[in-house]
Design a protein around this motif. Structure first.
Motif, PDB file in Angstrom:
ATOM      1  N   ILE A  88      13.764  -2.920   4.242  1.00 41.52           N
ATOM      2  CA  ILE A  88      14.809  -2.075   3.412  1.00 41.52           C
ATOM      3  C   ILE A  88      13.733  -1.492   2.809  1.00 41.52           C
ATOM      4  CG2 ILE A  88      15.182  -3.761   1.083  1.00 41.52           C
ATOM      5  CD1 ILE A  88      17.166  -5.406   2.806  1.00 41.52           C
ATOM      6  N   HIS A  89      12.534  -1.651   2.354  1.00 38.81           N
ATOM      7  CA  HIS A  89      12.129  -1.462   1.961  1.00 38.81           C
ATOM      8  C   HIS A  89      11.200   0.267   1.950  1.00 38.81           C
ATOM      9  CE1 HIS A  89       8.058  -1.821  -1.569  1.00 38.81           C
ATOM     10  NE2 HIS A  89       7.115  -0.205  -0.990  1.00 38.81           N
ATOM     11  N   MET A  90      10.994   0.536   3.049  1.00 36.04           N
ATOM     12  CA  MET A  90      10.377   1.601   3.994  1.00 36.04           C
ATOM     13  C   MET A  90      12.391   2.635   3.866  1.00 36.04           C
ATOM     14  SD  MET A  90       7.570   2.068   4.837  1.00 36.04           S
ATOM     15  CE  MET A  90       7.803   3.329   5.931  1.00 36.04           C
ATOM     16  N   ALA A  91      12.984   1.711   3.945  1.00 33.52           N
ATOM     17  CA  ALA A  91      14.337   2.689   3.461  1.00 33.52           C
ATOM     18  C   ALA A  91      14.800   3.025   2.520  1.00 33.52           C
ATOM     19  CB  ALA A  91      15.731   1.847   4.295  1.00 33.52           C
TER      20      ALA A  91
ATOM     21  N   GLY B 188      -0.803  -0.946   6.289  1.00 30.26           N
ATOM     22  CA  GLY B 188      -1.718   0.116   7.020  1.00 30.26           C
ATOM     23  C   GLY B 188      -1.648   1.766   7.531  1.00 30.26           C
ATOM     24  N   GLU B 189       0.248   1.528   8.067  1.00 27.23           N
ATOM     25  CA  GLU B 189       0.606   2.277   8.709  1.00 27.23           C
ATOM     26  C   GLU B 189       2.091   3.292   8.419  1.00 27.23           C
ATOM     27  OE1 GLU B 189       1.634  -0.610  13.157  1.00 27.23           O
ATOM     28  OE2 GLU B 189       2.033  -1.708  11.508  1.00 27.23           O
ATOM     29  N   TRP B 190       2.055   4.576   8.804  1.00 26.40           N
ATOM     30  CA  TRP B 190       3.348   5.166   8.684  1.00 26.40           C
ATOM     31  C   TRP B 190       4.762   4.832   8.932  1.00 26.40           C
ATOM     32  CZ3 TRP B 190       2.374   8.525   5.401  1.00 26.40           C
ATOM     33  CH2 TRP B 190       0.674   9.244   5.114  1.00 26.40           C
TER      34      TRP B 190
ATOM     35  N   ASP C 233       1.059  -1.398   0.410  1.00 25.63           N
ATOM     36  CA  ASP C 233      -0.112   0.352  -0.343  1.00 25.63           C
ATOM     37  C   ASP C 233       0.746   0.820   0.396  1.00 25.63           C
ATOM     38  OD1 ASP C 233       0.919  -1.137   2.341  1.00 25.63           O
ATOM     39  OD2 ASP C 233      -0.957   0.108   3.517  1.00 25.63           O
ATOM     40  N   PHE C 234       0.557   2.194  -0.393  1.00 26.01           N
ATOM     41  CA  PHE C 234       1.187   3.228  -0.233  1.00 26.01           C
ATOM     42  C   PHE C 234      -0.021   4.587  -0.341  1.00 26.01           C
ATOM     43  CE2 PHE C 234       2.648   7.529  -1.994  1.00 26.01           C
ATOM     44  CZ  PHE C 234       4.184   7.400  -1.660  1.00 26.01           C
TER      45      PHE C 234
END
Length: 347
Positions: free
Chosen positions: A255-258, A220-222, A214-215
């Motif tokens: 990794i994705h969030m970075a 569902g979380e920041w 999701d984006f």
């Protein structure tokens, strides 16, 4: 800086090599994203073939030779096509290097000999990483380094085109002084883009592109649960096979969030650079708008990858977009560092 020479055919060879390098980078992305990195279990051939096994007889022989790696036709051809194009590029760079050195020795022209030699050495290292990608079974460290090497090769070739083509800005003394003031920011942005490309390679090689589906939120979380230590453990051991990835969910999420945060930092820095260039006006305007356009395209492709669950065509285009953004910055940096003051009339 290189003085004007008649080395026009050298310029054409550099342009050809750059175009070929673009093809190699895109093919490399396609091979990686189509999970074809181990389409051939050996190197430099494919199941002992110069191309890949095609007939039933060849397939039976290949699977007897590598019983742990059954032949998958949709994965063998991308891997070998990529290798053949990369090998051709290596030979072309070797030719450019030899020709440049011989020409410089014969005529005394100030040609970029060390530049071509560096390119040749880089391609040799790239070949080694290509081999290790297979022999170490897609170890993420090697896959990421191989991707960075491909981008570095493309960038150095494009810079060679700029140098041999005498691509320089000629501006007033006042404008030249202002251009020099932009150099630190341009270099910083380029470094940030390279770091983001490395993060993208790490995301891809660890199969973390779909860790968040999701984006702009993730699960569902920041700020979702993440395992940064495992996600960025560069000392991880060489596993039996990294196809599909070995990390668990929270490590991949880290990794994705970075990569997302890196994209935010890069976007802000590029926008700041665009504003600085637009304020300078003149020759800076076209490249500023180009930077802005490529940035918007790249961000759109990144978001589309998440929302559409990583369609192959979009993922490959995102990889190509990263290369294009880097090339625009290489162009800009070269212009900033080689800009010359206009000679007054009659001087």
């Amino acid at each position: 800086m290189i003085e004007k020479t008649s080395f026009s055919w050298g310029f054409r060879l550099a342009v050809l090599a750059t175009a070929l390098a673009c093809v190699v980078v895109v093919l490399g992305a396609f091979t990686r994203l189509a999970d074809a990195g181990l389409g051939c279990p050996d190197w430099p051939g494919c199941y002992g073939h110069l191309t890949w096994p095609t007939t039933d007889e060849h397939v039976v022989a290949a699977e007897a030779l590598f019983p742990e790696a059954p032949v998958e036709h949709d994965k063998t051809w991308p891997e070998m096509v990529h290798r053949h194009f990369a090998g051709t590029l290596g030979l072309l760079i070797l030719a450019i290097t030899i020709i440049t050195w011989r020409r410089a020795a014969k005529t005394g022209e100030p040609l970029p000999r060390m530049h071509t030699l560096g390119l040749l050495l880089l391609v040799i290292v790239q070949a080694a990483f290509g081999m290790w990608t297979v022999t170490l079974k897609l170890w993420p460290q090697v896959v990421t380094a191989h991707l960075l090497g491909g981008f570095a090769t493309l960038s150095m070739l494009w810079l060679l085109v700029q140098r041999l083509g005498q691509r320089q800005w000629r501006v007033s003394s006042a404008t030249l002084s202002r251009l020099r003031g932009v150099r630190p920011l341009a270099l910083l942005v380029m470094v940030l883009v390279v770091m983001q490309i490395a993060l993208g390679g790490w995301t891809s090689s660890n199969y973390a592109a779909l860790a968040c589906t999701d984006f702009p939120t993730c699960h569902g979380e920041w700020w979702p649960a993440m395992d940064v230590a495992r996600g960025f453990n560069l000392a991880q051991s060489i596993g039996p096979n990294y196809l599909g990835g070995l990390l668990e969910g929270e490590a991949r999420t880290a990794i994705h969030m970075a990569h997302r945060l890196g994209a935010l930092v890069v976007s802000v820095s590029v926008l700041l650079l665009v504003v600085r260039l637009l304020r300078l006006g003149g020759a800076c305007k076209p490249i500023a708008f180009t930077l802005l356009g490529v940035l918007l395209l790249q961000v759109s492709l990144g978001v589309s990858n998440v929302l559409a669950h990583l369609p192959l065509a979009v993922a490959v285009a995102h990889n190509a977009g990263g290369a294009l953004l880097l090339l625009v910055l290489v162009t800009l940096t070269h212009r900033l560092y080689t800009a010359q003051s206009k000679q007054p009339v009659g001087a």
